[in-house]
Design an enzyme around this catalytic site. Sequence first.
Site, PDB file in Angstrom:
ATOM      1  N   ASP A 154     -33.035 -38.227 -28.523  1.00 26.05           N
ATOM      2  CA  ASP A 154     -33.558 -38.587 -27.101  1.00 26.05           C
ATOM      3  C   ASP A 154     -32.580 -39.349 -26.386  1.00 26.05           C
ATOM      4  O   ASP A 154     -31.667 -40.114 -26.822  1.00 26.05           O
ATOM      5  CB  ASP A 154     -34.745 -39.464 -27.177  1.00 26.05           C
ATOM      6  CG  ASP A 154     -35.574 -39.310 -25.963  1.00 26.05           C
ATOM      7  OD1 ASP A 154     -35.251 -38.917 -24.822  1.00 26.05           O
ATOM      8  OD2 ASP A 154     -36.685 -40.289 -26.192  1.00 26.05           O
ATOM      9  N   CYS A 163     -54.813 -30.407 -49.379  1.00 24.75           N
ATOM     10  CA  CYS A 163     -53.465 -30.488 -49.083  1.00 24.75           C
ATOM     11  C   CYS A 163     -52.628 -30.342 -50.356  1.00 24.75           C
ATOM     12  O   CYS A 163     -53.192 -31.157 -51.723  1.00 24.75           O
ATOM     13  CB  CYS A 163     -53.294 -32.196 -48.572  1.00 24.75           C
ATOM     14  SG  CYS A 163     -51.606 -32.805 -48.338  1.00 24.75           S
ATOM     15  N   CYS A 202     -49.621 -31.772 -50.613  1.00 26.52           N
ATOM     16  CA  CYS A 202     -48.230 -32.930 -50.714  1.00 26.52           C
ATOM     17  C   CYS A 202     -48.280 -33.891 -52.070  1.00 26.52           C
ATOM     18  O   CYS A 202     -49.037 -33.635 -52.799  1.00 26.52           O
ATOM     19  CB  CYS A 202     -48.506 -33.813 -49.467  1.00 26.52           C
ATOM     20  SG  CYS A 202     -49.731 -35.257 -49.727  1.00 26.52           S
ATOM     21  N   ASP A 210     -42.834 -33.835 -30.805  1.00 21.56           N
ATOM     22  CA  ASP A 210     -42.493 -34.904 -31.530  1.00 21.56           C
ATOM     23  C   ASP A 210     -43.535 -35.976 -31.112  1.00 21.56           C
ATOM     24  O   ASP A 210     -43.971 -36.022 -30.092  1.00 21.56           O
ATOM     25  CB  ASP A 210     -41.092 -35.540 -31.248  1.00 21.56           C
ATOM     26  CG  ASP A 210     -40.918 -36.330 -29.847  1.00 21.56           C
ATOM     27  OD1 ASP A 210     -40.979 -37.737 -30.242  1.00 21.56           O
ATOM     28  OD2 ASP A 210     -41.014 -35.742 -29.035  1.00 21.56           O
ATOM     29  N   HIS A 244     -47.710 -38.372 -46.564  1.00 21.36           N
ATOM     30  CA  HIS A 244     -48.771 -37.439 -46.564  1.00 21.36           C
ATOM     31  C   HIS A 244     -49.018 -36.951 -45.137  1.00 21.36           C
ATOM     32  O   HIS A 244     -49.137 -35.996 -45.126  1.00 21.36           O
ATOM     33  CB  HIS A 244     -50.080 -38.203 -47.095  1.00 21.36           C
ATOM     34  CG  HIS A 244     -51.484 -37.313 -46.765  1.00 21.36           C
ATOM     35  ND1 HIS A 244     -51.800 -36.457 -47.323  1.00 21.36           N
ATOM     36  CD2 HIS A 244     -52.242 -37.763 -45.586  1.00 21.36           C
ATOM     37  CE1 HIS A 244     -52.887 -35.873 -46.657  1.00 21.36           C
ATOM     38  NE2 HIS A 244     -53.134 -36.630 -45.459  1.00 21.36           N
ATOM     39  N   CYS A 250     -51.036 -36.335 -52.588  1.00 17.89           N
ATOM     40  CA  CYS A 250     -52.283 -35.773 -53.113  1.00 17.89           C
ATOM     41  C   CYS A 250     -52.232 -35.207 -54.253  1.00 17.89           C
ATOM     42  O   CYS A 250     -53.388 -35.095 -54.920  1.00 17.89           O
ATOM     43  CB  CYS A 250     -52.777 -34.763 -51.868  1.00 17.89           C
ATOM     44  SG  CYS A 250     -53.477 -35.483 -50.639  1.00 17.89           S
TER      45      CYS A 250
END
Length: 381
Positions: free
Chosen positions: A94, A314, A316, A276, A345, A319
């Site tokens: 940015d 999930c 991930c 974003d 997560h 999890c």
Amino acid sequence: MTPDPIFRLLAQEGRARRGECLTSHGAAQTPVFMNVGTQAAIKGGLSAADLGTVGCQVELSNTYHLHVRPGDGVIRELGGLHRFMAWDGPILTDSGGFQIFSLAGLRKISEEGVRFHSHVDGRVIFMGPEESMRVQSNLGSDIAMAFDECVKIPSPYAYVKISCDRTARWLARCKEALTRYNAESGAINPGQMLWGINQGATFPELRIRHMEQIAELNLPGYAIGGLAVGETTQEMYDIIALLEEHMPLDRPRYLMGVGTPGNILEAVARGVDFFDCVMPARNGRHGHLFTWDGVLNIKNERYERDGSPIDPACCCPVCARYTRAYLRHLFKAGEMLALRLAVLHNLYFYNSLTAKIREAIERGTFETLRRAYAERLDTRI
């Protein structure tokens, strides 16, 4: 002169687009959520290696913050931002415009740029189009965002018009400067691209006028800036839908700083490719976790003896291994691990969401996905 094509449209359902954006450090499959590492790190104790784990495609860092510390000259000497943070995928930086207008102290805007006080040590800094492009050239990101003014909402029409015109002039200077810096023999990333930013607050005619102005510069990509800063959600959606008709079809479109999972689904439906937001990391650090059933507050007493994962749907690493009860304990005990696991997560969830969106557009089932989840994912459990 037309820039080399960096965006391929692979599928479309309504205005929702499934594409591929090429950069010097690889391709990003779109729609894509960029994981925000403002100061070359994800807040919550995540490293570049963790970004790979959560399925990150593009990392985002901030020009202003890295200019203030450690200094873009330091990062240049160490080989650029990719080497500095040990991330070999695409990076977007940015321009620092938003931070200058929101974080910095006293500031004075002129045609040349902005003179302001650093939020870290109070020293006076001058930043204009050429300076922003020099800093981003030193960082060596793949996508450099234009230096612009992000006006607050509401603002008077007359001032927003003046600001838009000045931002368009600044963009032309950004393009000239980055072209010059890319041609230097010691350029960190000679393939660095400049993307323009549309402004205009919530004034439709100014938004369209400014988009037409900056589209004339024929840049590789364009962003919608100045939203999610005070307007209603519906106003934001209306501006996105309005601009879609005026943005080049063959260039990536980036909605800056947005937002919730529902916001992403709705913006994709209106033609946006890049996103974003600090929300998944920031909310995670406060115990607010995104799931396919909505947002839960892991600190609630109801999870004290809950042996299930954060989200049974999930996949991930958090999890797969830890329980809600354990994560709640970490937060209550003030353990740093709580922040790390929660952010892991949430970022995995956001990247999984955009992956599902890409798959749905390919199959022609995006509208079904949108209807099922746009409200549900933003609901507090």
